[in-house]
Design a protein around this motif. Structure first.
Motif, PDB file in Angstrom:
ATOM      1  N   ALA A  14       0.896  -1.350   0.028  1.00  0.00           N
ATOM      2  CA  ALA A  14      -0.015   0.095  -0.053  1.00  0.00           C
ATOM      3  C   ALA A  14       0.851   1.364  -0.066  1.00  0.00           C
ATOM      4  CB  ALA A  14      -1.018   0.022   1.220  1.00  0.00           C
ATOM      5  N   GLN A  15       1.799   1.134   0.767  1.00  0.00           N
ATOM      6  CA  GLN A  15       2.757   2.443   0.663  1.00  0.00           C
ATOM      7  C   GLN A  15       3.573   2.563  -0.576  1.00  0.00           C
ATOM      8  OE1 GLN A  15       5.127   0.650   3.929  1.00  0.00           O
ATOM      9  NE2 GLN A  15       4.857   2.467   5.383  1.00  0.00           N
ATOM     10  N   ALA A  16       3.977   1.509  -1.077  1.00  0.00           N
ATOM     11  CA  ALA A  16       4.696   1.781  -2.498  1.00  0.00           C
ATOM     12  C   ALA A  16       3.580   2.367  -3.591  1.00  0.00           C
ATOM     13  CB  ALA A  16       5.166   0.345  -2.843  1.00  0.00           C
ATOM     14  N   LEU A  18       0.922   3.985  -2.882  1.00  0.00           N
ATOM     15  CA  LEU A  18       0.508   5.458  -2.684  1.00  0.00           C
ATOM     16  C   LEU A  18       1.747   6.497  -3.000  1.00  0.00           C
ATOM     17  CD1 LEU A  18      -1.139   4.973   0.700  1.00  0.00           C
ATOM     18  CD2 LEU A  18      -2.255   5.866  -1.224  1.00  0.00           C
ATOM     19  N   LEU A  19       2.810   5.966  -3.055  1.00  0.00           N
ATOM     20  CA  LEU A  19       3.903   6.703  -3.102  1.00  0.00           C
ATOM     21  C   LEU A  19       4.075   6.796  -4.886  1.00  0.00           C
ATOM     22  CD1 LEU A  19       6.503   8.012  -2.522  1.00  0.00           C
ATOM     23  CD2 LEU A  19       7.934   5.952  -2.530  1.00  0.00           C
ATOM     24  N   ASP A  20       3.927   5.737  -5.637  1.00  0.00           N
ATOM     25  CA  ASP A  20       3.676   5.827  -6.898  1.00  0.00           C
ATOM     26  C   ASP A  20       2.635   6.757  -7.545  1.00  0.00           C
ATOM     27  OD1 ASP A  20       5.603   3.880  -7.206  1.00  0.00           O
ATOM     28  OD2 ASP A  20       4.385   2.331  -7.612  1.00  0.00           O
ATOM     29  N   ILE A  21       1.484   6.644  -6.731  1.00  0.00           N
ATOM     30  CA  ILE A  21       0.440   7.499  -7.343  1.00  0.00           C
ATOM     31  C   ILE A  21       0.711   8.957  -7.012  1.00  0.00           C
ATOM     32  CG2 ILE A  21      -2.021   8.232  -6.547  1.00  0.00           C
ATOM     33  CD1 ILE A  21      -2.456   5.249  -6.057  1.00  0.00           C
ATOM     34  N   GLY A  22       1.318   9.483  -5.875  1.00  0.00           N
ATOM     35  CA  GLY A  22       1.549  10.573  -5.460  1.00  0.00           C
ATOM     36  C   GLY A  22       2.811  11.079  -6.493  1.00  0.00           C
ATOM     37  N   ASP A  48       4.184   8.361   6.656  1.00  0.00           N
ATOM     38  CA  ASP A  48       5.264   8.385   5.564  1.00  0.00           C
ATOM     39  C   ASP A  48       5.476   9.518   4.863  1.00  0.00           C
ATOM     40  OD1 ASP A  48       5.530   5.731   6.387  1.00  0.00           O
ATOM     41  OD2 ASP A  48       4.415   4.747   4.901  1.00  0.00           O
ATOM     42  N   ARG A  49       4.647  10.502   5.286  1.00  0.00           N
ATOM     43  CA  ARG A  49       4.796  11.997   4.501  1.00  0.00           C
ATOM     44  C   ARG A  49       4.791  11.812   2.887  1.00  0.00           C
ATOM     45  NH1 ARG A  49       8.484  15.568   8.394  1.00  0.00           N
ATOM     46  NH2 ARG A  49       7.640  14.599  10.292  1.00  0.00           N
ATOM     47  N   LEU A  50       3.869  11.013   2.712  1.00  0.00           N
ATOM     48  CA  LEU A  50       3.676  10.649   1.132  1.00  0.00           C
ATOM     49  C   LEU A  50       3.094  11.859   0.347  1.00  0.00           C
ATOM     50  CD1 LEU A  50       2.009   6.946   1.252  1.00  0.00           C
ATOM     51  CD2 LEU A  50       4.743   7.847   0.656  1.00  0.00           C
ATOM     52  N   PRO A  51       3.435  11.986  -1.009  1.00  0.00           N
ATOM     53  CA  PRO A  51       2.982  13.385  -1.832  1.00  0.00           C
ATOM     54  C   PRO A  51       1.428  13.342  -2.140  1.00  0.00           C
ATOM     55  CG  PRO A  51       4.228  11.870  -2.974  1.00  0.00           C
ATOM     56  CD  PRO A  51       4.330  11.229  -1.541  1.00  0.00           C
ATOM     57  N   VAL A  52       0.713  12.905  -0.841  1.00  0.00           N
ATOM     58  CA  VAL A  52      -0.775  13.030  -1.408  1.00  0.00           C
ATOM     59  C   VAL A  52      -1.537  13.878  -0.460  1.00  0.00           C
ATOM     60  CG1 VAL A  52      -2.810  11.403  -1.213  1.00  0.00           C
ATOM     61  CG2 VAL A  52      -0.447  10.446  -1.973  1.00  0.00           C
TER      62      VAL A  52
END
Length: 84
Positions: A14-16, A18-22, A48-52
Motif C-alpha cells: 500500500a505504501q509503494a 501510494l508513493l507511486d500515485i503521488g 510516511d509523508r507521502l505526496p498525497v
C-alpha cells in the motif's frame, strides 16, 4: 506490537502504491470520509509523508462524532486536512 509477515507485506504494498500515485499523478488528493479503511490510508499518507493531499467533504450534516474524529486526526497526525 509485532505484525505478521503477511500484514507487513500488505502495508508495504500500500505504501509503494501510494508513493507511486503521488509521484506519477501529482498533484493528487485523497477524498477521506473517515471510515475505517480511510483512516488506515490517512495514517499511511501522514506517517510516511507521502505526496498525497487529503480532503473531506463537509456537507454540514456530518455526525458530531465525525467532527470529533477529524479533530483528533488533525491533532495526532499533524496532517493538514483540507475541506471542500
Amino acid at each position: 506490537m509485532s505484525l505478521t509477515p503477511e500484514l507487513q507485506q500488505k502495508i508495504e504494498a500500500a505504501q509503494a502504491l501510494l508513493l507511486d500515485i503521488g509521484r506519477d499523478y501529482s498533484p493528487v488528493a485523497f477524498a477521506n470520509s473517515f471510515g475505517a479503511e480511510d483512516m488506515v490510508l490517512l495514517d499511511l499518507i501522514s506517517r510516511d509523508r507521502l505526496p498525497v493531499g487529503v480532503f473531506m467533504l463537509d456537507t454540514g450534516r456530518l455526525h458530531p462524532e465525525t467532527y470529533a474524529l477529524v479533530q483528533r486526526a488533525r491533532a495526532r497526525l499533524k496532517k493538514r486536512l483540507g475541506e471542500a
